[in-house]
Design a protein around this motif. Structure first.
Motif, short mmCIF file in Angstrom:
data_model
loop_
_atom_site.label_atom_id
_atom_site.label_comp_id
_atom_site.label_asym_id
_atom_site.label_seq_id
_atom_site.Cartn_x
_atom_site.Cartn_y
_atom_site.Cartn_z
N GLN A 70 7.14 -6.21 -15.85
CA GLN A 70 6.73 -5.72 -14.52
C GLN A 70 5.34 -5.08 -14.54
N GLU A 127 4.58 -6.02 -3.17
CA GLU A 127 5.42 -6.91 -3.97
C GLU A 127 6.39 -7.71 -3.10
N SER A 182 16.70 -5.14 -14.88
CA SER A 182 16.03 -3.84 -14.86
C SER A 182 16.42 -3.08 -16.14
N HIS A 190 9.71 -7.58 -6.22
CA HIS A 190 9.01 -7.65 -7.53
C HIS A 190 9.83 -8.38 -8.59
N LYS A 191 11.11 -8.64 -8.34
CA LYS A 191 12.03 -9.11 -9.39
C LYS A 191 11.57 -10.40 -10.09
N ASN A 213 8.82 -11.16 -11.20
CA ASN A 213 7.88 -10.86 -12.31
C ASN A 213 8.57 -10.86 -13.67
N SER A 214 9.85 -10.51 -13.71
CA SER A 214 10.58 -10.55 -14.97
C SER A 214 11.48 -11.79 -15.06
N SER A 254 8.14 -2.29 -2.94
CA SER A 254 8.89 -3.17 -3.85
C SER A 254 9.44 -4.44 -3.19
N TRP A 262 0.85 -8.26 -20.92
CA TRP A 262 1.67 -7.19 -20.37
C TRP A 262 1.34 -5.91 -21.13
N GLY A 269 6.78 -0.79 -13.70
CA GLY A 269 5.78 -1.85 -13.61
C GLY A 269 4.53 -1.41 -12.90
N SER A 320 12.54 -0.50 -12.83
CA SER A 320 11.56 -1.54 -13.17
C SER A 320 10.34 -1.61 -12.25
N ASN A 321 10.51 -1.41 -10.94
CA ASN A 321 9.29 -1.47 -10.11
C ASN A 321 8.48 -0.20 -10.28
#
Ligand SMILES: *Cc1c(COP(=O)(O)O)cnc(C)c1O
Length: 433
Positions: free
Chosen positions: A236, A101, A227, A109-110, A112-113, A411, A16, A269, A265-266
């Motif tokens: 992200q 995403e 986030s 995208h959520k 990813n975390s 996103s 990352w 990221g 966050s998106n």
């Protein structure tokens, strides 16, 4: 003609990217407010790994092999697509690309975390994660991630979204998550809020307080945030690193890059790996963060210390904020109704590296429908904000004749958020503020 740029599984990044290593000025540290010991509250509520990553300064942080494998199993890398039909429809000389995403199993995208957070929690012996969710995407992603890693998951869902989107609760249940409308009767915070206002629509701030209260109460329970905090931005960056490789393959240098911003966050990221180049003087790209006029954190908020939740459980973070007791109007982009903003995104905005822009809800749905009719993909209400700004940039190019390359982070999809579209067609959609 370019249609899309796909990467193979082995091109999923192994690290990352940590924006903290390259900020133009130092990020102000979180502080305790008078008389309260929130740093220790933070230590009790979060996993050790989350806290470690929150303050890490290494430029790159290794992605554990198990997490990288789960990324691949859950559909990474995601495609970069050229929006040929949208360009044609707009009759613009601009080139438009979008990073998809929405292809994640949970639709945004959520994951990813959610995956690394559940992974690190499991490794530390945690039994259950609690969290908040606005529109439902984060709760969905964490429910799935917890189930993949054999953890329990409790989700406090902002009441207005809970009522607008019953299917979301159903999906979280399918992924083995337990969901409560927030404010709820489960926590003292929830009961207090309802006593003051039985019709409280809920807010991310209140839901965060409820989820944290549970994590503070039980040892085997930890709290997970979707986030805002640095470690979420870090996870992200898998998006932006893939995107960098894809743009190199397409031989494109973006002139404008756009993402919507709720907690950031998106945006972070997809764009931090590019903002890094701007800070080091190797890029001329413009970065646009798009938010609703109904919750104008970056465009109208103040840059100051504030709590991350409504109840003051979290330490105070230096960020753009509308005040921790701000309750945004019930717009359909639930994920963009947060009073604060990632401290890193806030600092970069303050320093002039990011241009924030606020757009009206109805104009966003209009853009979302144009996108669905040309590119075929039905965007999430949050994502329509990025699309609105992208279309506006492309139309500017039409006027000036500039052949700019515009790159947008897509996103998530809106297949579960159709209510806003329904209101749009019925003509009842409010342009809040
Ligand atoms: C959660 C969400 C957002 C907003 O959150 P950020 O942390 O700002 O990215 C935007 N789009 C979608 C599809 C989301 O699920």
């Amino acid at each position: 003609m370019t249609y899309k740029i796909e990467l193979s599984s082995d091109e999923v990044p192994k690290q990352w990217y940590n924006m903290l290593a390259d900020l133009p000025t130092e990020l102000p540290a979180p502080i305790n407010s008078e008389g309260k010991d929130q740093i220790s509250a933070l230590q009790l509520a979060f996993t050790k790994s989350a806290l470690e990553q929150e303050f890490a300064t290494d430029r790159y942080i290794k992605i554990p092999n198990e997490v990288r494998e789960l990324y691949m199993e859950m559909g990474r890398p995601t495609p970069l697509v050229r929006a040929n039909r949208l360009e044609e429809y707009l009759n613009t000389p601009a080139k438009i690309y979008f990073k998809r995403e929405d292809t994640s199993p949970t639709g945004s995208h959520k994951l990813n975390s959610a995956i690394p957070q559940a992974y690190f929690a499991k490794k530390e012996g945690v039994e259950r994660l609690t969290t908040e969710t606005g529109a439902g995407q984060w709760g969905t992603a964490l429910s799935l991630a917890c189930n993949l890693l054999d953890l329990e998951c409790t989700v406090y869902m902002v009441k207005v979204s809970f009522n607008q989107k019953p299917d979301r609760k159903n999906i979280m249940n399918i992924y083995n998550g337990n969901v409560y409308a927030s404010p709820s009767e489960n926590t003292k915070v929830g009961r207090d809020v309802m006593q003051n206002n039985p019709d409280h629509p809920g807010s991310l701030g209140v839901a965060i307080s409820e989820a944290m209260e549970e994590a503070l109460e039980y040892d085997e329970v930890k709290y997970s945030l979707g986030s805002v905090l640095n470690h979420v931005m870090l996870h992200q960056t898998i998006i932006g690193q893939e995107l960098k490789t894809q743009l190199e393959i397409a031989e494109e240098t973006p002139d404008v890059m756009i993402a919507c911003a709720g907690g950031g966050s998106n945006f972070a990221g997809s764009l931090f790996p590019f903002i890094k180049d701007k800070i080091t003087g190797n890029s001329e790209t413009e970065f646009i963060a798009v938010e609703p006029t109904a919750c104008p954190t970056l465009t109208q908020g103040t840059y100051d210390y504030d709590f991350g939740d409504s109840n003051g459980f979290t330490p105070m973070l230096k960020m753009f904020t509308l005040g921790h007791d701000f309750v945004a109007p019930s717009v359909h982009a639930g994920g963009l109704r947060y009073h604060g903003m990632s401290p890193i995104v806030s600092l970069l905005t303050k320093e002039g590296y990011i241009n924030p822009k606020a757009v009206h809800q109805r104009d966003c749905f209009e853009a979302g429908i144009t996108f669905a009719r040309t590119e075929g993909i039905l965007p999430a209400p949050e994502t329509t904000h990025a699309i609105r700004a992208t279309i506006d940039e492309a139309l500017k190019c039409k006027e000036t004749g500039e052949e700019k390359t515009i790159v947008m982070n897509f996103s998530g999809h809106g297949m579960l958020d159709l209510k806003g579209y329904t209101s749009y067609f019925e003509g009842t959609l409010e342009n809040a503020k």
